[in-house]
Design a protein around this motif. Structure first.
Motif, PDB file in Angstrom:
ATOM      1  N   SER A  81       0.478  -1.034  -0.256  1.00 20.33           N
ATOM      2  CA  SER A  81      -0.042   0.357   0.117  1.00 20.33           C
ATOM      3  C   SER A  81       1.059   0.816   0.128  1.00 20.33           C
ATOM      4  O   SER A  81       1.956   1.655   0.500  1.00 20.33           O
ATOM      5  N   GLY A  82       1.051   2.207  -1.108  1.00 24.03           N
ATOM      6  CA  GLY A  82       1.473   3.441  -1.259  1.00 24.03           C
ATOM      7  C   GLY A  82       2.039   3.306  -2.092  1.00 24.03           C
ATOM      8  O   GLY A  82       2.791   4.253  -1.927  1.00 24.03           O
ATOM      9  N   SER A  83       2.613   2.065  -2.579  1.00 27.41           N
ATOM     10  CA  SER A  83       4.120   1.796  -3.374  1.00 27.41           C
ATOM     11  C   SER A  83       3.182   2.636  -4.949  1.00 27.41           C
ATOM     12  O   SER A  83       2.242   1.923  -5.729  1.00 27.41           O
ATOM     13  N   PHE A  84       4.499   2.731  -5.502  1.00 30.22           N
ATOM     14  CA  PHE A  84       4.404   2.746  -6.939  1.00 30.22           C
ATOM     15  C   PHE A  84       5.471   2.305  -8.050  1.00 30.22           C
ATOM     16  O   PHE A  84       6.610   2.347  -7.715  1.00 30.22           O
ATOM     17  N   VAL A  85       4.745   1.431  -9.305  1.00 30.39           N
ATOM     18  CA  VAL A  85       6.021   0.837  -9.708  1.00 30.39           C
ATOM     19  C   VAL A  85       6.104   1.620 -11.067  1.00 30.39           C
ATOM     20  O   VAL A  85       5.268   1.296 -11.585  1.00 30.39           O
ATOM     21  N   PHE A  86       7.214   2.003 -11.948  1.00 30.97           N
ATOM     22  CA  PHE A  86       7.571   1.820 -13.228  1.00 30.97           C
ATOM     23  C   PHE A  86       7.599   1.472 -14.388  1.00 30.97           C
ATOM     24  O   PHE A  86       8.585   0.152 -14.173  1.00 30.97           O
ATOM     25  N   CYS A  87       6.872   0.895 -15.460  1.00 30.60           N
ATOM     26  CA  CYS A  87       7.039   0.209 -16.475  1.00 30.60           C
ATOM     27  C   CYS A  87       7.472   0.677 -17.552  1.00 30.60           C
ATOM     28  O   CYS A  87       6.171   0.694 -18.377  1.00 30.60           O
ATOM     29  N   PRO A  88       8.519   0.751 -18.095  1.00 29.78           N
ATOM     30  CA  PRO A  88       8.526   1.522 -19.426  1.00 29.78           C
ATOM     31  C   PRO A  88       8.145   0.824 -20.132  1.00 29.78           C
ATOM     32  O   PRO A  88       8.508  -0.530 -20.738  1.00 29.78           O
ATOM     33  N   ARG A  89       7.809   1.035 -21.735  1.00 26.06           N
ATOM     34  CA  ARG A  89       7.633   0.683 -22.930  1.00 26.06           C
ATOM     35  C   ARG A  89       8.752  -0.390 -23.006  1.00 26.06           C
ATOM     36  O   ARG A  89       9.779  -0.335 -22.750  1.00 26.06           O
ATOM     37  N   ASP A  90       7.816  -1.254 -24.501  1.00 31.95           N
ATOM     38  CA  ASP A  90       9.641  -2.318 -24.355  1.00 31.95           C
ATOM     39  C   ASP A  90      10.217  -2.964 -23.673  1.00 31.95           C
ATOM     40  O   ASP A  90      11.534  -3.396 -23.536  1.00 31.95           O
ATOM     41  N   VAL A  91      10.322  -3.040 -22.332  1.00 26.81           N
ATOM     42  CA  VAL A  91      10.760  -3.774 -21.463  1.00 26.81           C
ATOM     43  C   VAL A  91       9.457  -4.694 -20.463  1.00 26.81           C
ATOM     44  O   VAL A  91       8.428  -4.446 -20.042  1.00 26.81           O
ATOM     45  N   PRO A  92      10.688  -5.783 -20.543  1.00 24.10           N
ATOM     46  CA  PRO A  92       9.112  -6.874 -20.171  1.00 24.10           C
ATOM     47  C   PRO A  92       9.180  -7.112 -18.352  1.00 24.10           C
ATOM     48  O   PRO A  92       9.396  -6.819 -17.795  1.00 24.10           O
ATOM     49  N   HIS A  93       7.385  -7.271 -18.136  1.00 21.56           N
ATOM     50  CA  HIS A  93       7.209  -6.851 -16.747  1.00 21.56           C
ATOM     51  C   HIS A  93       5.779  -8.138 -16.354  1.00 21.56           C
ATOM     52  O   HIS A  93       5.520  -9.043 -17.478  1.00 21.56           O
TER      53      HIS A  93
END
Length: 158
Positions: A81-93
């Protein structure tokens, strides 16, 4: 595509049962002039999407409740709770729900990929998680539709 000011309450936004989750469309590409889409998601453990990569948009998650592990490329992040995660385009997740359920906001920039989840789902008759009917998802349909929306499902991502 032109955007206009708007406001919406989560309880009034369109909601869908899609691949085992409750997905509510807070803001769509159509509403934002293509700039972004914002979704409120409730995912139970086991309803995570398969490993994938977006070719058209960046994707970010803000966790409201629960615990989630997000693997992005060769990094793994534990989100609570309260966390932010960024996944850039072209990077598998890959997302893994670690608690019984997570609630999160998903931001996609630019918008448009939210149509994938709508097309894979059905309008939610209630603001609850969909019942687990035990049916396996149609993987071929998911792969085909994902490609149409600029995403690639990775069957052999380690």
């Amino acid at each position: 595509m032109e955007s206009k000011p708007f406001a919406v309450n989560l309880s009034d936004a369109p909601a869908y049962w899609s691949l085992g989750e409750l997905l509510t469309l807070v803001a769509t590409a159509e509403q934002t002039g293509g700039a972004f889409s914002l979704m409120h998601e409730r995912l139970p453990r086991g309803a995570e999407p398969p490993p994938h990569v977006h070719r058209r948009e960046d994707e970010a998650f803000f966790l409201l409740d629960g615990e989630l592990t997000v693997r992005v490329g060769d990094q793994a992040f534990t989100a609570s709770s309260g966390s932010f995660v960024f996944c850039p385009r072209d990077v598998p997740h890959l997302l893994t729900v670690e608690s019984d359920e997570v609630r999160m906001l998903t931001l996609c920039t630019p918008g448009g990929v939210e149509k994938l989840f709508v097309e894979l789902g059905e309008p939610a008759p209630s603001r609850t998680l969909p019942p687990d009917d035990g049916a396996e998802p149609d993987v071929e349909r998911i792969v085909t539709l994902a490609a149409h929306y600029g995403a690639e499902v990775l069957e052999d991502w380690p």
